[in-house]
Motif scaffolding. Structure first.
Motif, mmCIF file in Angstrom:
data_model
loop_
_atom_site.group_PDB
_atom_site.id
_atom_site.type_symbol
_atom_site.label_atom_id
_atom_site.label_comp_id
_atom_site.label_asym_id
_atom_site.label_seq_id
_atom_site.Cartn_x
_atom_site.Cartn_y
_atom_site.Cartn_z
ATOM 1 N N VAL A 31 42.700 51.232 33.372
ATOM 2 C CA VAL A 31 42.362 49.830 33.127
ATOM 3 C C VAL A 31 40.896 49.631 33.477
ATOM 4 O O VAL A 31 40.427 50.108 34.520
ATOM 5 C CB VAL A 31 43.224 48.877 33.994
ATOM 6 N N ALA A 32 40.162 48.947 32.604
ATOM 7 C CA ALA A 32 38.768 48.608 32.901
ATOM 8 C C ALA A 32 38.518 47.174 32.466
ATOM 9 O O ALA A 32 38.967 46.742 31.405
ATOM 10 C CB ALA A 32 37.810 49.561 32.179
ATOM 11 N N GLU A 33 37.798 46.436 33.305
ATOM 12 C CA GLU A 33 37.655 44.989 33.101
ATOM 13 C C GLU A 33 36.406 44.645 32.284
ATOM 14 O O GLU A 33 35.287 44.889 32.718
ATOM 15 C CB GLU A 33 37.590 44.290 34.458
ATOM 16 N N GLY A 34 36.634 44.050 31.113
ATOM 17 C CA GLY A 34 35.519 43.576 30.294
ATOM 18 C C GLY A 34 35.121 42.163 30.647
ATOM 19 O O GLY A 34 34.000 41.739 30.371
ATOM 20 N N ALA A 35 36.045 41.402 31.253
ATOM 21 C CA ALA A 35 35.752 40.041 31.708
ATOM 22 C C ALA A 35 35.428 40.068 33.197
ATOM 23 O O ALA A 35 35.475 41.121 33.840
ATOM 24 C CB ALA A 35 36.954 39.132 31.434
ATOM 25 N N ASN A 36 35.102 38.906 33.758
ATOM 26 C CA ASN A 36 34.821 38.796 35.188
ATOM 27 C C ASN A 36 36.115 38.505 35.945
ATOM 28 O O ASN A 36 36.724 37.471 35.741
ATOM 29 C CB ASN A 36 33.811 37.666 35.439
ATOM 30 N N MET A 37 36.523 39.456 36.796
ATOM 31 C CA MET A 37 37.722 39.333 37.636
ATOM 32 C C MET A 37 38.962 38.914 36.833
ATOM 33 O O MET A 37 39.673 37.985 37.203
ATOM 34 C CB MET A 37 37.467 38.337 38.776
ATOM 35 N N PRO A 38 39.257 39.613 35.707
ATOM 36 C CA PRO A 38 40.437 39.227 34.915
ATOM 37 C C PRO A 38 41.761 39.645 35.543
ATOM 38 O O PRO A 38 42.813 39.134 35.169
ATOM 39 C CB PRO A 38 40.212 39.974 33.595
ATOM 40 N N SER A 39 41.718 40.583 36.510
ATOM 41 C CA SER A 39 42.947 41.022 37.172
ATOM 42 C C SER A 39 43.062 40.343 38.532
ATOM 43 O O SER A 39 42.079 40.249 39.273
ATOM 44 C CB SER A 39 42.931 42.541 37.381
ATOM 45 N N THR A 40 44.263 39.884 38.869
ATOM 46 C CA THR A 40 44.471 39.295 40.195
ATOM 47 C C THR A 40 44.368 40.392 41.248
ATOM 48 O O THR A 40 44.473 41.579 40.949
ATOM 49 C CB THR A 40 45.846 38.625 40.308
ATOM 50 N N ARG A 41 44.209 39.980 42.506
ATOM 51 C CA ARG A 41 44.099 40.948 43.599
ATOM 52 C C ARG A 41 45.366 41.814 43.676
ATOM 53 O O ARG A 41 45.303 43.031 43.907
ATOM 54 C CB ARG A 41 43.861 40.200 44.921
ATOM 55 N N GLU A 42 46.532 41.193 43.463
ATOM 56 C CA GLU A 42 47.795 41.934 43.525
ATOM 57 C C GLU A 42 47.850 42.995 42.424
ATOM 58 O O GLU A 42 48.344 44.106 42.633
ATOM 59 C CB GLU A 42 48.986 40.972 43.381
ATOM 60 N N ALA A 43 47.313 42.658 41.250
ATOM 61 C CA ALA A 43 47.308 43.607 40.134
ATOM 62 C C ALA A 43 46.380 44.788 40.419
ATOM 63 O O ALA A 43 46.752 45.946 40.192
ATOM 64 C CB ALA A 43 46.894 42.895 38.840
ATOM 65 N N THR A 44 45.181 44.491 40.938
ATOM 66 C CA THR A 44 44.236 45.585 41.214
ATOM 67 C C THR A 44 44.784 46.508 42.308
ATOM 68 O O THR A 44 44.642 47.728 42.227
ATOM 69 C CB THR A 44 42.845 45.064 41.615
ATOM 70 N N ASP A 45 45.425 45.923 43.306
ATOM 71 C CA ASP A 45 46.036 46.744 44.361
ATOM 72 C C ASP A 45 47.127 47.639 43.764
ATOM 73 O O ASP A 45 47.244 48.817 44.118
ATOM 74 C CB ASP A 45 46.637 45.861 45.458
ATOM 75 N N PHE A 46 47.919 47.081 42.857
ATOM 76 C CA PHE A 46 48.996 47.847 42.219
ATOM 77 C C PHE A 46 48.436 49.029 41.431
ATOM 78 O O PHE A 46 48.948 50.152 41.525
ATOM 79 C CB PHE A 46 49.819 46.944 41.296
ATOM 80 N N PHE A 47 47.382 48.781 40.669
ATOM 81 C CA PHE A 47 46.774 49.874 39.886
ATOM 82 C C PHE A 47 46.384 51.034 40.795
ATOM 83 O O PHE A 47 46.666 52.196 40.510
ATOM 84 C CB PHE A 47 45.527 49.377 39.143
ATOM 85 N N GLN A 48 45.721 50.683 41.891
ATOM 86 C CA GLN A 48 45.205 51.725 42.785
ATOM 87 C C GLN A 48 46.321 52.434 43.561
ATOM 88 O O GLN A 48 46.277 53.647 43.747
ATOM 89 C CB GLN A 48 44.177 51.120 43.738
ATOM 90 N N GLU A 49 47.313 51.661 43.973
ATOM 91 C CA GLU A 49 48.421 52.251 44.740
ATOM 92 C C GLU A 49 49.307 53.143 43.880
ATOM 93 O O GLU A 49 50.043 53.993 44.387
ATOM 94 C CB GLU A 49 49.271 51.133 45.368
ATOM 95 N N ASN A 50 49.241 52.948 42.554
ATOM 96 C CA ASN A 50 50.105 53.708 41.658
ATOM 97 C C ASN A 50 49.355 54.742 40.830
ATOM 98 O O ASN A 50 49.816 55.167 39.766
ATOM 99 C CB ASN A 50 50.878 52.743 40.750
ATOM 100 N N GLY A 51 48.177 55.123 41.339
ATOM 101 C CA GLY A 51 47.460 56.243 40.742
ATOM 102 C C GLY A 51 46.844 55.988 39.385
ATOM 103 O O GLY A 51 46.520 56.931 38.658
ATOM 104 N N MET A 52 46.668 54.708 39.018
ATOM 105 C CA MET A 52 46.030 54.390 37.740
ATOM 106 C C MET A 52 44.519 54.304 37.937
ATOM 107 O O MET A 52 44.053 53.811 38.963
ATOM 108 C CB MET A 52 46.575 53.059 37.196
ATOM 109 N N MET A 53 43.767 54.803 36.978
ATOM 110 C CA MET A 53 42.312 54.648 37.046
ATOM 111 C C MET A 53 41.981 53.178 36.802
ATOM 112 O O MET A 53 42.477 52.584 35.843
ATOM 113 C CB MET A 53 41.638 55.514 35.978
#
Length: 444
Positions: free
Chosen positions: A339-361
């Motif tokens: 996942v890569a963000e083209g907008a400014n802060m389009p992912s919530t904090r919970e979503a970004t934590d989930f990406f990182q905790e689940n091995g997603m780039m």
């Protein structure tokens, strides 16, 4: 209580009701704990974090203008000049009903780190108004833009503050604002970026944010043993960033299958036909649902849900907090690995934590969408030099900047023992440069 927690509490207390600003500050400070804890005594004595989270200046003003019925309308205007430690304030102007001081402070704060990452000498700022250009005539937009600039011009300049476009501000709006600035000051200078090519604009500026996003995704995949070619991509939004991210992704061999707007989203299993999208959005200023009129095999769905479409790579390019924890889980379940963000802060904090905790780039917006402001700074350079570079020259410089941003974020993450955490890496790399400049310049 740690220094980070003290400063965050202070931000919440002194800026009530500004949820997006609180969110941005917390995300940045949390990822900087490693650096701040190691230098706490020095930073605390210099009140470095207190100065970092407080804008140098917030300008608020009224914007009276006359509509086509002869009725006077009044909007609110703002410019948040956040930090000028490494160069003149730089950041977009947003025209949208949702604009308020808190949102602009969040955007300005993010801009400080984003601009630092580019390696170019630009500070951070943001501005705009709650005016909605949708449905307005060209004359009404001109009347608004001229009134807006009549107040704003006092606080900007080529070596002071150089605004650009953002949501609701394209070539038309920049043109009207630039004309009024020139009329009021008598100066022909690079005070706004995103200008038309006939009066100081830069080739590749329109494409820059979208292209830059894909360049950094490509770089991230290469360094993690993968490639963009052959991958399925979902892009939210259908504005400038989404369109040109789609274009570059397709050029590099990916298949983009979905785009959206605020009403709903389209899914085209055969791959988005970009010429049709450009006609709808750039020529007719229409809605994304019109795509299915031209491509009957595509499906339009009203409302949210674009992140339920299976994909390898997700590029949120619409607006802040559009991708939440449930969306993140759906992406993971359907095979998304980057996942890569083209907008400014389009992912919530919970979503970004989930990406990182689940091995997603995961590449955050301050790194991934820096291509736009980087090319704006290149436009400033061309204006100062009285030169115009070719599309290929600008695109090559943009590509080099995005490769450099990836390298800085990856290096900083590794140096602090969090390899692969590009959120921490981007924040640390941006922070280090700004802080060094702030310390060198004393208490200002």
């Amino acid at each position: 209580m740690s220094y980070v927690d003290e400063v965050y509490e202070r931000v919440v207390k002194q800026n009530p009701g500004e949820a997006e600003f609180h969110q941005a500050v917390k995300e940045v400070l949390d990822s900087l704990r490693l650096v701040i804890d190691a230098n706490e005594e020095k930073y605390r004595k210099m009140a470095l974090l207190e100065r970092l989270v407080e804008p140098e200046r917030v300008i608020s003003f009224r914007i009276p203008w006359v509509d086509d019925n002869g009725q006077v309308q009044v909007n609110k205007g703002y410019r948040v000049q956040f930090n000028s430690a490494i160069g003149p304030y730089k950041g977009g102007l947003r025209l949208h009903p949702s604009v308020n001081q808190g949102i602009l402070k969040f955007l300005g704060f993010e801009q400080v780190f984003k601009n630092s990452l580019t390696g170019l000498p630009i500070g951070g700022g943001k501005g705009g108004s709650n005016f909605d250009p949708k449905g307005k005539s060209d004359r009404e937009v001109m009347a608004f833009c001229q009134s807006f600039m009549t107040e704003l011009y006092k606080y900007i300049g080529a070596d002071q503050d150089v605004p650009a476009g953002d949501i609701g501000v394209g070539a038309r709006e920049i043109g009207y604002m630039y004309g009024q600035y020139k009329r009021l000051t008598g100066l022909y200078e690079g005070v706004l970026t995103g200008k038309g090519l006939t009066y100081g604009g830069s080739l590749a500026r329109t494409q820059a944010t979208g292209y830059g996003l894909v360049y950094i995704v490509d770089e991230m995949l290469k360094h993690n043993g993968n490639e963009l070619a052959g991958k399925t991509v979902v892009v939210s939004g259908s504005g400038n960033v989404a369109i040109y991210a789609t274009e570059k992704a397709q050029q590099l061999g990916a298949r983009v299958v979905a785009l959206s707007d605020s009403n709903g989203y389209i899914y085209d299993k055969d791959g988005i036909k970009l010429d049709i999208v450009k006609d709808i959005k750039e020529v007719r200023r229409g809605r994304i649902k019109e795509y299915v009129d031209a491509v009957p095999t595509a499906v339009y769905t009203e409302g949210k849900g674009i992140w339920s479409i299976p994909c390898d790579i997700a590029l949120p390019c619409a607006t802040q907090n559009e991708l939440n924890l449930d969306d993140a889980k759906a992406l993971k379940a359907n095979g998304c690995f980057a996942v890569a963000e083209g907008a400014n802060m389009p992912s919530t904090r919970e979503a970004t934590d989930f990406f990182q905790e689940n091995g997603m780039m995961f590449m955050p917006g301050k790194a991934a969408n820096a291509g736009g402001v980087a090319t704006s700074a290149l436009e400033m350079s061309q204006n100062s030099l009285r030169l115009s570079w070719s599309f290929e020259e600008v695109d090559e410089k943009l590509h080099g900047i995005m490769v450099g941003i990836y390298a800085k974020a990856a290096d900083a993450a590794e140096r602090y023992g969090v390899k692969g955490n590009y959120v921490a890496g981007a924040n640390i790399a941006g922070f280090e440069k700004v802080v060094e400049a702030m310390m060198a310049q004393g208490v200002v």
